[in-house]
Design a protein around this motif. Structure first.
Motif, PDB file in Angstrom:
ATOM      1  N   ALA A   1      28.921  -2.030  43.847  1.00 30.89           N
ATOM      2  CA  ALA A   1      30.287  -2.273  43.433  1.00 30.89           C
ATOM      3  C   ALA A   1      30.299  -3.298  42.232  1.00 30.89           C
ATOM      4  N   LYS A   2      30.929  -3.039  41.123  1.00 34.08           N
ATOM      5  CA  LYS A   2      30.863  -3.996  39.852  1.00 34.08           C
ATOM      6  C   LYS A   2      32.376  -3.957  39.558  1.00 34.08           C
ATOM      7  N   ARG A   3      32.538  -5.070  38.644  1.00 32.53           N
ATOM      8  CA  ARG A   3      33.719  -5.335  37.847  1.00 32.53           C
ATOM      9  C   ARG A   3      33.606  -5.183  36.553  1.00 32.53           C
ATOM     10  N   SER A   4      34.399  -4.236  35.541  1.00 34.03           N
ATOM     11  CA  SER A   4      34.371  -4.220  34.390  1.00 34.03           C
ATOM     12  C   SER A   4      34.619  -5.557  33.524  1.00 34.03           C
ATOM     13  N   GLN A   5      34.005  -5.820  32.640  1.00 33.83           N
ATOM     14  CA  GLN A   5      34.272  -7.221  31.978  1.00 33.83           C
ATOM     15  C   GLN A   5      35.329  -6.878  30.939  1.00 33.83           C
ATOM     16  N   THR A   6      35.758  -5.695  30.604  1.00 38.20           N
ATOM     17  CA  THR A   6      36.715  -5.498  29.505  1.00 38.20           C
ATOM     18  C   THR A   6      38.098  -5.113  30.113  1.00 38.20           C
ATOM     19  N   THR A   7      38.005  -4.125  31.226  1.00 35.00           N
ATOM     20  CA  THR A   7      39.615  -3.682  32.138  1.00 35.00           C
ATOM     21  C   THR A   7      39.540  -4.422  33.267  1.00 35.00           C
ATOM     22  N   GLY A   8      38.412  -4.971  33.726  1.00 36.38           N
ATOM     23  CA  GLY A   8      38.711  -5.498  35.106  1.00 36.38           C
ATOM     24  C   GLY A   8      38.493  -4.686  36.321  1.00 36.38           C
ATOM     25  N   HIS A   9      38.357  -3.295  36.146  1.00 41.89           N
ATOM     26  CA  HIS A   9      38.387  -2.249  37.083  1.00 41.89           C
ATOM     27  C   HIS A   9      37.132  -2.487  37.917  1.00 41.89           C
ATOM     28  N   LEU A  10      37.411  -2.294  39.322  1.00 42.88           N
ATOM     29  CA  LEU A  10      36.358  -1.895  40.075  1.00 42.88           C
ATOM     30  C   LEU A  10      35.537  -0.652  40.061  1.00 42.88           C
TER      31      LEU A  10
ATOM     32  N   ILE B   1      31.278   8.251  42.154  1.00 45.37           N
ATOM     33  CA  ILE B   1      32.021   7.024  41.489  1.00 45.37           C
ATOM     34  C   ILE B   1      33.356   6.849  41.795  1.00 45.37           C
ATOM     35  N   LEU B   2      33.740   5.790  42.228  1.00 43.11           N
ATOM     36  CA  LEU B   2      35.171   5.409  42.334  1.00 43.11           C
ATOM     37  C   LEU B   2      35.757   4.312  41.371  1.00 43.11           C
ATOM     38  N   ASP B   3      36.643   4.838  40.467  1.00 42.23           N
ATOM     39  CA  ASP B   3      37.269   3.849  39.475  1.00 42.23           C
ATOM     40  C   ASP B   3      38.535   3.320  39.968  1.00 42.23           C
ATOM     41  N   LEU B   4      38.514   2.093  40.553  1.00 44.68           N
ATOM     42  CA  LEU B   4      39.998   1.319  40.919  1.00 44.68           C
ATOM     43  C   LEU B   4      40.294   0.535  40.095  1.00 44.68           C
ATOM     44  N   ALA B   5      41.615   0.815  39.601  1.00 47.31           N
ATOM     45  CA  ALA B   5      42.303  -0.045  38.475  1.00 47.31           C
ATOM     46  C   ALA B   5      42.860  -1.177  39.017  1.00 47.31           C
ATOM     47  N   VAL B   6      42.024  -2.223  39.446  1.00 43.64           N
ATOM     48  CA  VAL B   6      42.469  -3.583  39.938  1.00 43.64           C
ATOM     49  C   VAL B   6      43.050  -4.396  38.883  1.00 43.64           C
ATOM     50  N   TYR B   7      43.691  -5.337  39.113  1.00 45.91           N
ATOM     51  CA  TYR B   7      44.396  -6.219  38.069  1.00 45.91           C
ATOM     52  C   TYR B   7      43.249  -7.008  37.476  1.00 45.91           C
ATOM     53  N   ARG B   8      43.439  -7.227  36.051  1.00 46.72           N
ATOM     54  CA  ARG B   8      42.323  -7.620  35.441  1.00 46.72           C
ATOM     55  C   ARG B   8      42.085  -8.906  35.460  1.00 46.72           C
ATOM     56  N   HIS B   9      42.911  -9.836  35.721  1.00 48.89           N
ATOM     57  CA  HIS B   9      42.539 -11.382  35.857  1.00 48.89           C
ATOM     58  C   HIS B   9      42.505 -11.727  37.526  1.00 48.89           C
ATOM     59  N   LEU B  10      42.414 -10.568  38.378  1.00 48.31           N
ATOM     60  CA  LEU B  10      42.326 -10.983  40.000  1.00 48.31           C
ATOM     61  C   LEU B  10      41.158 -11.356  39.950  1.00 48.31           C
ATOM     62  N   ASP B  11      41.090 -12.388  40.791  1.00 46.50           N
ATOM     63  CA  ASP B  11      39.735 -13.107  41.114  1.00 46.50           C
ATOM     64  C   ASP B  11      38.923 -12.098  42.116  1.00 46.50           C
ATOM     65  N   THR B  12      37.490 -12.125  41.720  1.00 48.15           N
ATOM     66  CA  THR B  12      36.747 -10.993  42.572  1.00 48.15           C
ATOM     67  C   THR B  12      36.723 -11.727  44.134  1.00 48.15           C
ATOM     68  N   SER B  13      36.888 -12.550  44.393  1.00 49.27           N
ATOM     69  CA  SER B  13      36.864 -13.331  45.685  1.00 49.27           C
ATOM     70  C   SER B  13      38.076 -12.819  46.451  1.00 49.27           C
ATOM     71  N   LEU B  14      39.126 -12.088  45.897  1.00 50.06           N
ATOM     72  CA  LEU B  14      40.319 -11.544  46.653  1.00 50.06           C
ATOM     73  C   LEU B  14      39.914  -9.805  46.903  1.00 50.06           C
ATOM     74  N   LEU B  15      38.822  -9.616  46.671  1.00 48.16           N
ATOM     75  CA  LEU B  15      38.219  -8.119  46.811  1.00 48.16           C
ATOM     76  C   LEU B  15      37.307  -7.898  47.940  1.00 48.16           C
ATOM     77  N   ASP B  16      37.666  -7.093  48.768  1.00 48.65           N
ATOM     78  CA  ASP B  16      36.703  -6.873  49.967  1.00 48.65           C
ATOM     79  C   ASP B  16      36.503  -5.320  49.898  1.00 48.65           C
ATOM     80  N   VAL B  17      35.282  -5.008  49.592  1.00 51.07           N
ATOM     81  CA  VAL B  17      34.822  -3.583  49.477  1.00 51.07           C
ATOM     82  C   VAL B  17      34.060  -3.099  51.003  1.00 51.07           C
ATOM     83  N   ASP B  18      34.431  -2.092  51.405  1.00 52.40           N
ATOM     84  CA  ASP B  18      33.836  -1.509  52.878  1.00 52.40           C
ATOM     85  C   ASP B  18      33.223  -0.046  52.612  1.00 52.40           C
ATOM     86  N   VAL B  19      32.354   0.322  52.448  1.00 53.25           N
ATOM     87  CA  VAL B  19      31.794   1.666  51.945  1.00 53.25           C
ATOM     88  C   VAL B  19      31.320   2.262  53.782  1.00 53.25           C
ATOM     89  N   GLN B  20      31.897   3.350  53.936  1.00 53.67           N
ATOM     90  CA  GLN B  20      31.387   4.039  55.028  1.00 53.67           C
ATOM     91  C   GLN B  20      30.994   5.306  54.676  1.00 53.67           C
TER      92      GLN B  20
END
Length: 467
Positions: free
Chosen positions: A362-371, A315-334
């Motif tokens: 991949a999911k976004r936390s509704q409280t912290t916004g983390h990925l 499990i990877l917990d990435l502290a992205v910005y809370r109010h960052l739009d999800t469309s600006l995130l691109d996840v690629d798992v290899q």
């Protein structure tokens, strides 16, 4: 290329009308660098107030079908004559301040606007003509106010009396102005052509090398470094700016348009330099030439990598910005690494074990916004059930049987006082006679009663004793 009125612009300026343009009654399109007036008579038939000041409109057009238009403001434009307003039947106020109207006789087109009460021509060349005010007052009988000054009845009577002479003077001055304008147009065209030729030569000198040692010169030029080249460009631009702004130029529609073009060109050049600098930035190396994947954290985000052995996943917990739009995130798992683009900036991490990319989520936390990215491991671990020895099992069975038997038997309470009697706390310490020890008030002296014998005392048994 010229800028015209677009539907997007009109809708954006119609916010007060819920962006509906068919029922629009008032709109402000000032300071939008509009160079051609069109489409408004088709889109906004119900317009009553139209603001078009401080643009680059050279001609009044495409407003004749606005039957309900009451106020038209086209101040600070490049208009040279009054025309195409006959269809504006309800026009009451017309503002033409600071334009280039020199053909004063064109105001006769406003005779058909019978409801016109106010007219503003301040700042136009025609206002310098001798007899300008008398000519306008005598020509437009319905006018009540000219250049913010009310027209009195005596002034109109006098203007009508002198109208033939004033009209002749206006014609002469108008002809002289038109000849002057023709010369100004020729001069403006010549100046624009010279500037184009000069710019073409500069472009050729920068791009082309006609001499035999062109390659050597090009190499030397490139070897100077980006900093020196940038300094040279800055100095050259400053010199060009100084020449352009210090050169005396008559105030004409052409010079006004040329100034706008120059400012727009400089702004576009700065944008191109800014974009080129962005493109010149070296791309972040994510994979080496040998194929080794690197750990990269360009967005500088905090993260945590957890090995969930119970669920056999990473499990990877990435502290992205809370109010960052999800469309600006691109996840690629290899299988061996994960890459996340945050607003185009790469975050890459090599995984300790091989994972299944297709089963990852991949999911976004509704409280912290983390990925939070869950990646199941490729190697599945089968956990065997632990065998319990027979001896332990037998002992457990015996204890269970004993507990069951105990629970069946009815226990009775013991009432034997010798077993459950509590000791008398008051008799723990034996009482001793203490005479002359301790405080006097706590240990009072014993008073020995001494029977006094009276001589005359008779013991009568019938009398009760005294208490």
């Amino acid at each position: 290329m010229f800028l015209s009125v677009t539907e997007e612009l009109v809708r954006r300026r119609a916010e007060h009308n819920n962006c509906e343009i068919f029922s629009l009654e008032e709109i402000s399109l000032h300071q939008h660098e509009i160079e051609k007036l069109e489409y408004l008579d088709k889109w906004c038939r119900d317009l009553k107030i139209l603001y078009l000041q401080n643009n680059l409109i050279p001609k009044i057009e495409n407003v004749g079908k606005l039957k309900k238009l009451e106020y038209l403001n086209v101040a600070l434009n490049n208009i040279e004559r009054i025309e195409n307003l006959e269809g504006c039947e309800e026009l009451k106020k017309l503002d033409l301040t600071a334009n280039f109207i020199g053909e004063l006789s064109s105001i006769e087109a406003l005779k058909y606007n019978i409801h016109l009460k106010e007219l503003f021509l301040v700042g136009n060349p025609c206002t310098e003509f001798e007899g300008y005010r008398q000519f306008v007052v005598a020509t437009l009988h319905q006018l009540k106010c000219l250049d913010s000054k009310e027209i009195e009845r005596s002034e109109r009577i006098q203007a009508l009396q002198n109208y033939p002479e004033v009209k002749e003077k206006i014609r002469e001055q108008e002809q002289a102005y038109l000849l002057k304008r023709a010369r100004e147009k020729e001069e403006a065209q010549r100046r624009m052509q010279e500037r184009k030729d000069k710019k073409q030569k500069q472009m050729e000198s920068k791009l082309g090398f006609d001499s035999s040692d062109s390659l050597q010169n090009k190499e030397n030029y490139q070897a100077e470094g980006d900093r020196e080249q940038e300094t040279w460009r800055t100095v050259e631009d400053d010199e060009e700016n100084r020449r352009f702004w210090e050169e005396p130029t008559p105030y004409t529609p052409e010079s006004r348009l040329e100034t706008h073009r120059y400012i727009e060109e400089k702004r576009r050049a700065k944008d191109n330099i800014r974009e080129s600098k962005k493109r010149e930035k070296p791309l972040q190396t994510l994979v080496t030439a040998e194929g080794k994947v690197l750990n990269v954290n360009v967005p500088k985000l905090h993260f945590s990598l957890k090995d969930d052995e119970e669920n056999n996943q990473i499990i990877l917990d990435l502290a992205v910005y809370r109010h960052l739009d999800t469309s600006l995130l691109d996840v690629d798992v290899q299988p061996t690494y994960i890459r996340v683009l945050v607003k185009g900036k790469p975050f890459q991490l090599v995984l300790p074990e091989e994972v299944k990319p297709d089963s990852s989520s991949a999911k976004r936390s509704q409280t912290t916004g983390h990925l939070v990215v869950s990646m199941p491991k490729a190697k599945e671990i089968i956990l065997a059930k632990q065998k319990v020895s027979t001896s332990i099992k037998d002992s457990d069975c015996n204890t269970l049987q004993k507990n069951a038997r105990r629970s069946v038997q009815v226990e009775k309470l013991e009432v034997d006082p010798s077993k459950y009697s509590f000791p008398d706390v008051t008799k723990i310490i034996q009482k001793k006679e203490q005479i002359g020890q301790g405080p006097i008030r706590l240990q009072p002296e014993k008073i020995t009663e001494t029977k006094k014998s009276y001589v005359d005392f008779e013991n009568n048994e019938d009398v009760p004793p005294l208490i």
